[in-house]
Design an enzyme around this catalytic site. Structure first.
Site, PDB file in Angstrom:
ATOM      1  N   GLU A   7       0.623  -0.953   0.091  1.00  0.00           N
ATOM      2  CA  GLU A   7      -0.038  -0.043  -0.223  1.00  0.00           C
ATOM      3  C   GLU A   7       0.911   1.735   0.126  1.00  0.00           C
ATOM      4  OE1 GLU A   7      -3.923   1.363   2.756  1.00  0.00           O
ATOM      5  OE2 GLU A   7      -3.133  -0.720   1.909  1.00  0.00           O
ATOM      6  N   ASP A 110      -3.656  -3.155   2.817  1.00  0.00           N
ATOM      7  CA  ASP A 110      -4.024  -3.571   3.841  1.00  0.00           C
ATOM      8  C   ASP A 110      -4.600  -4.229   3.787  1.00  0.00           C
ATOM      9  OD1 ASP A 110      -1.642  -2.298   4.963  1.00  0.00           O
ATOM     10  OD2 ASP A 110      -3.484  -0.177   5.427  1.00  0.00           O
ATOM     11  N   TYR A 320      -2.999  -5.943  13.294  1.00  0.00           N
ATOM     12  CA  TYR A 320      -3.868  -4.628  12.818  1.00  0.00           C
ATOM     13  C   TYR A 320      -5.048  -3.924  12.912  1.00  0.00           C
ATOM     14  CZ  TYR A 320      -5.623  -3.235   8.386  1.00  0.00           C
ATOM     15  OH  TYR A 320      -7.092  -2.760   7.220  1.00  0.00           O
TER      16      TYR A 320
END
Length: 617
Positions: A7, A110, A320
């Site tokens: 990303e 992500d 995360y």
């Protein structure tokens, strides 16, 4: 050559490092049979209205309903207006070259809705037809990355995730572009009045609360307070009734038999209730609950907390961050004892971590059915050192909450003593018999914030106790407090419904306003638009924000529950529900709000003129 796309550059470099790829090229790193490239977040976005032939802001264009949406390269503002970002164009060309050469494409953006959207927009814009695989990990540790690459998923497994993200993107364009132009045009194009699918109902919540407080008329009421003594222990009791008339309460006050009036034993114990209470540990943190805690304890904005947490994630220290789940599955729970063991030397939580080694861990936060794309935020167990003060604070909130969540219940005894002396009084007290999870942060604030007594003496029905002091209390009713970021984030989870139970509130998360990952940006957008401002920790509407609210407050676009229903529909698309039905409904919704706002012009024009006069004054 296997092409891995991340990303952003920092993640691409970290992935390359794990695989030992060291040859740096322009826009990518290669080695060991891989090339690691990256986006810069959103390289592409849905094309602006002019790309569909809607030149200028004109009433006859509305509603703008493109038959098929186009993608456009991200633009930057220059002295010549908005132009393609040359750095983005260059990186897209690099990615295209790599995709053309690829034997395999691996998506490492992500692992969430936005990450999927970022990649798919690039993939479709470049007209790439090659199949791709998906890296889906909840941690950036070397082992998690390697394990993820050993278990790559077919890209098609995430088609519904993209559908959800794409529908969100298109619905935000339809509502935002049309509503903004409709209100701005009807106001006479004096200024751009930005509206949005989520930002406008959020603004409405803030303005409604502000006006409720502003228009609140406090009511005076009276209570009687007494101090009683038993075995040299003094405790307080308050009259069970509130009194509106001062004359009435003064007559009752005179009837209270206190020591000063010559009554050595004026308080008659008429009832004693002692109830044990088990307080379960809190659930693990998701992004939203962590943002709330960081705002309460440290005053961090939601955006600051997200950025700090993202940095901790990329530093391999936490899992995360953009998760909406407060649970973990049994597979993750299996590693929790070893994870906790890594914190037995922690300066603040070490003793409690050691204690958890000796007991059966609480499994309240373990429920695989409530884990969606990612589990709750956890520390990874990697050693943290040299952190800045703000990173250390947020990291410790993650570690501390993990220790709390798997700890024992807090055992309390709630005592209520009823006393009669002219009127009826009640004394409440709480005694903690076993602190359990509350020993982790050792913060008594929540325990006793509503209690008048930390502890109460042992008394029996029929006992007469001396009243050593009596007081007449004059109080005023108070409005609800202004929204701060913590309370607003909590309200957004339930579209403003006041639900304290954290599990019930969690159950409503799919029909709240926005998502944990987007709520910080909603607040920042409202500030950027000059609709709200921060005053200390409170979020306060500006005159401009109030002017917009007055016009839209009764319109569909300001209705929080309706917007929450759309959020729920987007989550259902993630589970395979019809995209076509959603698009049809959002199109009809767009037509309705555009019509509503086009006829609101006179009102908003007057409000904006009032705003200008107030600013000059």
């Amino acid at each position: 050559m296997k092409i891995v796309i991340a990303e952003k550059p920092s993640v691409g470099r970290e992935l390359a490092k794990v695989f030992g790829a060291t040859t740096r090229k322009d826009g990518y790193i290669e080695g060991k049979g891989y090339s690691f490239t990256w986006a810069f977040g959103h390289l592409l976005q849905l094309a602006p209205p002019q790309d569909y032939g809607f030149i200028g802001w004109r009433k006859q264009h509305l509603p703008m309903l493109p038959q098929k949406f186009k993608l456009a390269v991200r633009k930057i503002k220059t002295k010549d207006g908005f132009v393609e970002d040359p750095a983005v164009r260059k990186q897209l060309d690099t990615i295209k070259k790599l995709f053309d050469e690829a034997t395999e494409i691996i998506v490492a953006t992500d692992a969430g809705r936005e990450g999927e959207l970022i990649f798919r927009y690039i993939y479709y814009y470049l007209k790439c037809k090659k199949p791709f695989k998906r890296l889906w990990i909840s941690s950036q540790t070397d082992e998690a990355i390697k394990d993820g690459f050993r278990n790559l998923k077919p890209g098609t497994d995430y088609d519904t995730l993209f559908n959800s993200a794409h529908c969100r993107s298109e619905s935000d364009w339809l509502v935002g572009m049309n509503a903004t132009q409709a209100l701005s045009i009807s106001a006479g194009n004096r200024t751009v009045l930005s509206l949005g699918r989520v930002q406008t109902p959020t603004l409405a919540m803030i303005c409604a609360r502000f006006l409720e407080i502003k228009n609140f008329v406090p009511q005076t009421y009276y209570q009687i307070s007494i101090l009683l003594t038993k075995d040299e222990q003094v405790f307080k009791a308050i009259s069970t009734s509130n009194y509106k008339e001062k004359e009435e309460v003064e007559k009752l006050f005179a009837l209270v038999e206190d020591v000063a009036s010559g009554f050595p034993n004026g308080g008659n114990i008429t009832a004693v209730e002692a109830k044990p209470r088990k307080e379960p540990p809190p659930l693990l943190h998701d992004l939203s609950s962590l943002q709330q805690e960081a705002n309460k304890k440290k005053g961090y904005t939601a955006d600051q907390t997200l950025n700090i947490l993202q940095n901790l994630y990329e530093s391999k220290l936490v899992s995360y961050p953009r998760t909406g789940s407060r649970y973990i599955g049994d597979d993750v729970f299996a590693g929790v004892p070893d994870l906790i063991a890594k914190f037995t030397d922690h300066p603040d939580f070490g003793k409690q971590a050691q204690f958890l080694q000796t007991i059966t861990l609480n499994k309240r936060s373990v429920n695989a059915k409530k884990v969606t794309d990612h589990h709750a935020v956890l520390p990874t167990g990697e050693q943290a050192y040299g952190l800045s003060a703000d990173k250390q604070a947020v990291y410790d909130m993650v570690v501390g909450r993990m220790i709390e969540a798997f700890h024992q219940e807090c055992l309390k005894e709630l005592t209520k003593i009823t006393i009669q002396s002219g009127v009826t009084f009640v004394a409440n007290g709480t005694v903690i018999r076993s602190a359990g999870w509350r020993a982790v942060f050792n913060d008594p604030e929540d325990d006793k914030k509503d209690e008048d007594n930390a502890a109460l003496p042992k008394v029996a029905v029929g006992e007469l106790l001396p009243i050593t002091e009596k007081s007449l209390l004059e109080k005023q009713t108070k409005p609800k407090p202004m929204y701060n970021e913590a309370s607003l984030l909590k309200a957004l989870e339930t579209c403003g419904k006041e639900i304290e139970d954290e599990e019930l509130r969690y159950a409503m998360k799919d029909s709240g306003l926005g998502t944990p990952a987007t709520r910080a940006s909603i607040i920042e957008t409202l500030i950027t638009r000059e609709y709200i401002t921060r005053e200390k920790r409170n979020l306060v509407p500006t005159n401009k924000g109030l002017a917009v609210y007055e016009v839209v407050k009764d319109k569909q676009i300001a209705q929080a529950e309706l917007t929450g229903q759309w959020e729920k529909r987007l989550e259902e698309i993630r589970s395979g529900s019809s995209v076509k039905d959603f698009k049809s409904e959002i199109t009809e919704y767009t037509k309705t709000i555009t019509h509503e706002l086009l006829i609101a012009g006179a009102t908003i024009s007057g409000k904006l003129e009032e705003e200008k006069k107030l600013e000059k004054a």
